[in-house]
Write an enzyme that holds these catalytic residues in place. Structure first.
Site, PDB file in Angstrom:
ATOM      1  N   SER A 118      -1.061  11.234  -3.992  1.00  0.00           N
ATOM      2  CA  SER A 118      -0.399  11.302  -2.695  1.00  0.00           C
ATOM      3  C   SER A 118      -1.274  10.747  -1.567  1.00  0.00           C
ATOM      4  O   SER A 118      -1.612   9.571  -1.568  1.00  0.00           O
ATOM      5  CB  SER A 118       0.015  12.755  -2.440  1.00  0.00           C
ATOM      6  OG  SER A 118       0.807  12.845  -1.298  1.00  0.00           O
ATOM      7  N   ASP A 256       2.408   7.731   3.338  1.00  0.00           N
ATOM      8  CA  ASP A 256       1.185   8.091   2.619  1.00  0.00           C
ATOM      9  C   ASP A 256       1.119   7.261   1.327  1.00  0.00           C
ATOM     10  O   ASP A 256       1.944   6.370   1.122  1.00  0.00           O
ATOM     11  CB  ASP A 256       1.127   9.608   2.357  1.00  0.00           C
ATOM     12  CG  ASP A 256       2.182  10.060   1.360  1.00  0.00           C
ATOM     13  OD1 ASP A 256       3.251   9.420   1.289  1.00  0.00           O
ATOM     14  OD2 ASP A 256       1.941  11.058   0.653  1.00  0.00           O
ATOM     15  N   ASP A 258       1.893   7.573  -1.807  1.00  0.00           N
ATOM     16  CA  ASP A 258       3.037   7.461  -2.714  1.00  0.00           C
ATOM     17  C   ASP A 258       4.365   7.450  -1.953  1.00  0.00           C
ATOM     18  O   ASP A 258       5.436   7.503  -2.568  1.00  0.00           O
ATOM     19  CB  ASP A 258       3.031   8.558  -3.778  1.00  0.00           C
ATOM     20  CG  ASP A 258       3.205   9.954  -3.205  1.00  0.00           C
ATOM     21  OD1 ASP A 258       2.758  10.187  -2.067  1.00  0.00           O
ATOM     22  OD2 ASP A 258       3.795  10.807  -3.890  1.00  0.00           O
ATOM     23  N   ASP A 260       6.104   9.492  -0.150  1.00  0.00           N
ATOM     24  CA  ASP A 260       7.099  10.559  -0.018  1.00  0.00           C
ATOM     25  C   ASP A 260       7.003  11.185   1.371  1.00  0.00           C
ATOM     26  O   ASP A 260       7.758  12.090   1.705  1.00  0.00           O
ATOM     27  CB  ASP A 260       6.983  11.612  -1.139  1.00  0.00           C
ATOM     28  CG  ASP A 260       5.638  12.309  -1.167  1.00  0.00           C
ATOM     29  OD1 ASP A 260       4.700  11.867  -0.468  1.00  0.00           O
ATOM     30  OD2 ASP A 260       5.505  13.299  -1.915  1.00  0.00           O
TER      31      ASP A 260
END
Ligand code: MG
Length: 476
Positions: A118, A256, A258, A260
């Protein structure tokens, strides 16, 4: 079944692997995560793949990763584990977590894996696991997987029935879905900053497909995150803010590692506070649907409630962690949900927090309201937040928080709401307070929000003194 992994693995790595299991949990609040080749080894990743496939009785899995340099090594281990159980693997390559989760739903997969840490620094990586309906693995699923890993109780396939790999373009399913969900009339001037992360391709493509004028910053995939930290903050998005101002753009959007999570910069180059953008979009979602439920976690600002009440809605608060938000959205049929880190869930499309879709829906909301970003946000009340960390022994901290519940109710008799969904949270007439034990450090974490800085200060001082008093009392 004999544990071949144990026999063939260097001692240190086995120790590390078993240390994690032995300490109780592999999964944290957002999947399995750790320092690569220290906590998170290919051996552990392979075991998690074997255990998930065993638990889910999986026939079909989708696998993706973010741009981290350790991604392809860990992907090989993950895929190897899955194939050995007879699970067919659809390889999506580097795409955001929400693209993976949506593709798994669209393709009718049993399970989906995202290799990502993340927003964490590049030396970390991790595994997020999703069901075929785009919902993260629940605590129950995670506990079942942890037990299978600990017991080494994997179901392997006969050598003639191993799984097969197929390369897929997961983005096409996602872009089709997003273009159905969002239609823009205006040609928005947008600066997009994927921060060298997984949205490097999909986010600019989506915004262009919606008719925006797009300028992309840091849109080269690079797992060292050389341009900025992968966590979007006011500090890490200074280049984005400057670019928005220089180009006279309407908005800056960032993600960020990834993707999400989403963050915004307004048309003046000012970073938009996460709580206020969450409250503003939540209010819009309630207005659009004529009321309903908005879900957020215990740490979000009370401006979410203030705005929800204005539009005939109600707020449900969960533990910190996007899985708890998604679960509550599904359970309560909420119209929208999100955490104040920028992880927003749009249940009309799927149940995974989705950065690029949130950016597109945010533009659609601005268009519907006929407002600029700063005008859209300006209506949100601004409260004062204070945070304190108080040293407390690990063996003492959980017990102390539990005990504090009763003490706080006595000390604040006019409280309007009391919750133990995550630590102890008391809503007061002029603010709220949250006391939690740190999951990783010998600390008690206190968060206070007040209508004014005096209110926040008063609550913080009173609760800090009460916590110290309790610590002393327990030590006697
Ligand atoms: Mg993330």
């Amino acid at each position: 079944m004999p544990n071949y992994f144990k026999q063939q693995t260097p001692t240190m790595q086995v120790t590390v692997t078993y240390r994690c299991v032995w300490m109780g949990k592999l999964f944290g609040s957002s999947g399995v995560r750790g320092l690569v080749n220290i906590d998170l080894t290919p051996i552990l990743v392979c075991k998690v793949a074997l255990a998930v496939a065993t638990h889910a009785k999986a026939k079909k899995a989708v696998v993706a990763r973010d741009t981290r340099v350790t991604g392809s090594m860990l992907e090989a281990a993950l895929v190897s584990g899955l194939l050995s159980t007879g699970t067919d693997v659809l390889l999506a390559g580097i795409v955001p977590t929400p693209v993976l989760a949506y593709a798994a739903k669209a393709l009718g997969a049993d399970v989906a894996f995202m290799l990502t840490a993340s927003h964490n620094p590049p030396q970390y990586n991790g595994i997020k696991v999703f069901n075929g309906d785009s919902l993260s693995y629940t605590d129950q699923d995670q506990a079942a997987v942890e037990k299978i890993v600990a017991d080494g109780n994997f179901v392997l396939a006969d050598w003639r029935s191993l799984g097969k790999t197929t390369l897929i373009d997961a983005s096409q399913f996602y872009l089709t879905m997003a273009q159905k969900a969002v239609v823009l009339k205006k040609r928005w001037n947008v600066v997009v900053d994927p921060g060298c992360g997984a949205a490097f391709s999909v986010a600019p493509r989506l915004l262009k497909a919606l008719g925006c004028k797009v300028t992309a910053l840091n849109a080269q995939p690079d797992g060292f995150f050389p341009a900025r930290k992968s966590e979007p903050t006011a500090e890490s998005l200074q280049d984005l803010a400057k670019t928005v101002k220089t180009l006279h753009a309407d908005v800056g959007v960032a993600f960020d590692g990834d993707a999400d999570r989403v963050a915004f910069v307004d048309e003046n180059g000012v970073f938009v506070n996460f709580d206020r953008s969450l409250a503003a979009y939540g209010a819009f979602a309630l207005k659009r649907s004529g009321g309903g439920i908005v879900v957020t976690n215990v740490e979000a600002s009370m401006c979410v409630e203030t705005m929800a009440e204005k539009f005939g809605g109600r707020v449900v608060r969960t533990r910190v962690g996007d899985i708890y938000v998604s679960e509550a959205i599904k359970r309560d049929g909420a119209v929208f949900g999100g955490e104040p880190c920028g992880a927003w869930v749009h249940p009309q499309q799927h149940l995974c927090p989705d950065g690029p879709l949130s950016a597109a829906l945010f533009l659609a909301a601005l268009e519907t309201e006929g407002k600029s970003v700063s005008e859209f946000i300006r209506e949100m009340p601004e409260y004062i937040t204070m945070r304190e960390n108080i040293a407390c022994k690990n063996e003492q901290k959980y017990k102390l928080v539990e005990k504090l519940g009763g003490v706080l109710k006595t000390e604040f008799p006019a409280y309007t709401d009391f919750s133990t969904v995550d630590g102890v949270r008391l809503a007061l007439k002029n603010g709220w307070l949250l006391v939690r034990a740190s999951g990783t450090e010998p600390l008690i974490r206190l968060t206070v929000e007040g209508e004014s800085s005096q209110a926040a200060k008063d609550i913080t001082q009173k609760v800090t003194a009460l916590i110290h008093k309790q610590i002393e009392a327990q030590q006697k």
